[in-house]
Motif scaffolding. Structure first.
Motif, short mmCIF file in Angstrom:
data_model
loop_
_atom_site.label_atom_id
_atom_site.label_comp_id
_atom_site.label_asym_id
_atom_site.label_seq_id
_atom_site.Cartn_x
_atom_site.Cartn_y
_atom_site.Cartn_z
N THR A 1 0.85 -1.20 0.00
CA THR A 1 0.00 0.00 0.00
C THR A 1 0.88 1.24 0.00
OG1 THR A 1 -1.81 -1.15 1.09
CG2 THR A 1 -1.77 1.25 1.33
N ASP A 2 0.64 2.12 -0.98
CA ASP A 2 1.52 3.30 -1.09
C ASP A 2 1.12 4.38 -0.08
OD1 ASP A 2 -0.72 4.53 -2.16
OD2 ASP A 2 0.03 4.56 -4.22
N SER A 3 1.98 5.38 0.00
CA SER A 3 1.84 6.41 1.02
C SER A 3 0.54 7.23 0.90
CB SER A 3 3.07 7.30 0.93
OG SER A 3 3.27 7.95 2.09
N PRO A 4 0.16 7.68 -0.32
CA PRO A 4 -1.11 8.42 -0.41
C PRO A 4 -2.31 7.59 0.05
CG PRO A 4 0.18 8.72 -2.41
CD PRO A 4 0.88 7.67 -1.60
N THR A 5 -2.32 6.31 -0.32
CA THR A 5 -3.42 5.44 0.11
C THR A 5 -3.37 5.22 1.61
OG1 THR A 5 -3.16 4.33 -2.02
CG2 THR A 5 -4.59 3.24 -0.41
N PHE A 6 -2.17 5.06 2.14
CA PHE A 6 -1.99 4.85 3.58
C PHE A 6 -2.54 6.05 4.36
CE2 PHE A 6 0.14 4.50 7.60
CZ PHE A 6 0.31 3.15 7.83
N ARG A 7 -2.24 7.26 3.86
CA ARG A 7 -2.72 8.48 4.54
C ARG A 7 -4.24 8.58 4.50
NH1 ARG A 7 1.76 10.93 2.22
NH2 ARG A 7 0.56 11.73 0.46
N ARG A 8 -4.80 8.28 3.33
CA ARG A 8 -6.25 8.37 3.19
C ARG A 8 -6.95 7.35 4.09
NH1 ARG A 8 -9.46 5.48 0.29
NH2 ARG A 8 -7.89 4.70 -1.14
N LEU A 9 -6.44 6.12 4.10
CA LEU A 9 -7.05 5.08 4.93
C LEU A 9 -6.92 5.41 6.43
CD1 LEU A 9 -5.84 1.93 3.01
CD2 LEU A 9 -8.24 2.57 3.43
N THR A 10 -5.80 6.00 6.80
CA THR A 10 -5.60 6.39 8.20
C THR A 10 -6.68 7.39 8.60
OG1 THR A 10 -3.24 5.99 8.10
CG2 THR A 10 -3.99 7.47 9.83
N GLU A 11 -6.90 8.39 7.75
CA GLU A 11 -7.93 9.40 8.05
C GLU A 11 -9.31 8.75 8.16
OE1 GLU A 11 -8.01 12.65 5.34
OE2 GLU A 11 -5.87 13.04 5.65
N GLU A 12 -9.62 7.86 7.21
CA GLU A 12 -10.95 7.24 7.23
C GLU A 12 -11.12 6.38 8.48
OE1 GLU A 12 -11.27 6.94 2.34
OE2 GLU A 12 -11.22 5.10 3.53
N LEU A 13 -10.07 5.64 8.83
CA LEU A 13 -10.14 4.79 10.02
C LEU A 13 -10.34 5.62 11.27
CD1 LEU A 13 -7.44 2.12 9.18
CD2 LEU A 13 -9.73 1.61 10.03
N VAL A 14 -9.63 6.74 11.35
CA VAL A 14 -9.74 7.57 12.55
C VAL A 14 -11.15 8.12 12.70
CG1 VAL A 14 -8.94 9.67 13.68
CG2 VAL A 14 -7.31 8.13 12.62
N THR A 15 -11.76 8.51 11.58
CA THR A 15 -13.13 9.02 11.67
C THR A 15 -14.06 7.93 12.21
OG1 THR A 15 -12.68 10.53 9.86
CG2 THR A 15 -14.99 10.15 10.37
N LEU A 16 -13.87 6.70 11.75
CA LEU A 16 -14.72 5.61 12.25
C LEU A 16 -14.43 5.34 13.74
CD1 LEU A 16 -14.42 3.17 9.21
CD2 LEU A 16 -16.49 4.39 9.95
N LEU A 17 -13.16 5.35 14.12
CA LEU A 17 -12.81 5.11 15.52
C LEU A 17 -13.30 6.25 16.40
CD1 LEU A 17 -9.14 3.75 15.27
CD2 LEU A 17 -11.25 2.45 15.39
N ALA A 18 -13.25 7.47 15.84
CA ALA A 18 -13.63 8.65 16.62
C ALA A 18 -15.11 8.59 17.00
CB ALA A 18 -13.33 9.92 15.84
N TYR A 19 -15.90 7.98 16.14
CA TYR A 19 -17.33 7.85 16.44
C TYR A 19 -17.50 7.06 17.74
CZ TYR A 19 -22.18 6.43 15.84
OH TYR A 19 -23.52 6.19 16.03
N GLU A 20 -16.73 5.99 17.89
CA GLU A 20 -16.77 5.20 19.14
C GLU A 20 -16.11 5.94 20.29
OE1 GLU A 20 -19.06 2.19 18.11
OE2 GLU A 20 -18.07 2.25 20.06
N ALA A 21 -15.00 6.59 19.96
CA ALA A 21 -14.18 7.21 21.02
C ALA A 21 -14.86 8.42 21.66
CB ALA A 21 -12.83 7.63 20.44
N THR A 22 -15.81 9.02 20.94
CA THR A 22 -16.45 10.23 21.48
C THR A 22 -17.79 9.93 22.17
OG1 THR A 22 -17.32 10.59 19.25
CG2 THR A 22 -15.39 11.88 19.87
N ARG A 23 -18.02 8.67 22.46
CA ARG A 23 -19.26 8.30 23.13
C ARG A 23 -19.46 9.07 24.44
NH1 ARG A 23 -22.75 4.71 21.51
NH2 ARG A 23 -21.83 3.63 19.75
#
Ligand code: PRP
Ligand code: URA
Ligand code: MG
Length: 212
Positions: A23-45
């Motif tokens: 997985t290249d760096s641009p894809t890695f950055r995009r996936l990191t952002e998307e994952l954080v948004t999903l995790l943040a939904y749980e984390a901000t309960r």
């Protein structure tokens, strides 16, 4: 300390692509952002809100708003910076502070090289961002620093955590009375002899910022 492993097929799918060595760096950055948004939904309960009286175009009603002061989001540089946009997408009004920390790759000890946080942290709720919880030394030092400065509620969002690091944090936080929660996309198997998470995803900072 509570550990919450987010169990969701989209998180698992995105994490699988993220882990892949090809997985290249641009894809890695995009996936990191998307994952954080999903995790943040749980984390901000438990994000703090207060009652609010509002008027819709149709009628008055009651709702909630984030309390003031807004939560503080603290990415741990370098790799944590790759998580900031994904977090801000969900909490756009959060204040942002920075901690620059690096783990000495020989001793595996964490060092702080930069700090830019608001003056008064007392009574604030904080979201710490760092993709990797390996030996736990970095997060332990960051949490200790924030607790000493008066933060009274901490949620650390990570992409991967190692059992060794979670155990260390549990031990080090035994006598800390500030509630700490770790929200992670996965709890991996173990650390290798270099302190890397197995199976892990390699060096998160290098992969985010294109270091080959
Ligand atoms: O749990 P630990 O054993 O302390 O290791 C985890 C730390 O190591 C990585 O950062 P690194 O030191 O590589 O800095 P970087 O973000 O600049 O790459 C990672 O982003 C964590 O901060
Ligand atoms: O596996 C690991 C451990 C520490 N830091 C990383 O970037 N990856
Ligand atoms: Mg690194």
């Amino acid at each position: 300390m509570q550990v919450h492993v987010v169990d969701h097929p989209l998180v698992a799918h995105k994490l699988t692509v993220l882990r892949e060595a090809t997985t290249d760096s641009p894809t890695f950055r995009r996936l990191t952002e998307e994952l954080v948004t999903l995790l943040a939904y749980e984390a901000t309960r438990e994000v703090r809100v207060e009652p609010a009286d509002i008027t819709t175009p149709v009628a008055p009603t009651k709702g909630v708003r984030l309390t003031s002061p807004a939560p503080l989001v603290v990415p741990i540089l370098r790799a944590g910076l790759g998580m900031l946009e994904g977090m801000q997408r969900l909490l756009p009004t959060a204040e942002v502070g920075f901690l620059g920390m690096i783990r000495n790759e020989e001793t595996l000890k964490a060092e702080t090289y930069a700090e830019r946080l608001p003056e008064d942290l007392s009574g604030r709720q904080c979201y710490l961002l760092d993709p990797m919880l390996a030996t736990g030394g970095t997060l332990a030092m960051a949490i200790d620093f924030l607790v000493r400065r008066g933060i009274d509620h901490i949620t650390a969002i990570t992409l991967l955590a190692a059992p060794e690091g979670v155990r260390r944090l549990e031990k080090e936080l035994e006598h800390v009375d500030v509630p700490v929660t770790i929200v992670t996309a996965a709890l991996d198997e173990r650390l290798d002899e270099n302190g890397y998470i197995v199976p892990g995803l390699g060096d998160a900072g290098d992969r985010l910022y294109g270091v080959v």
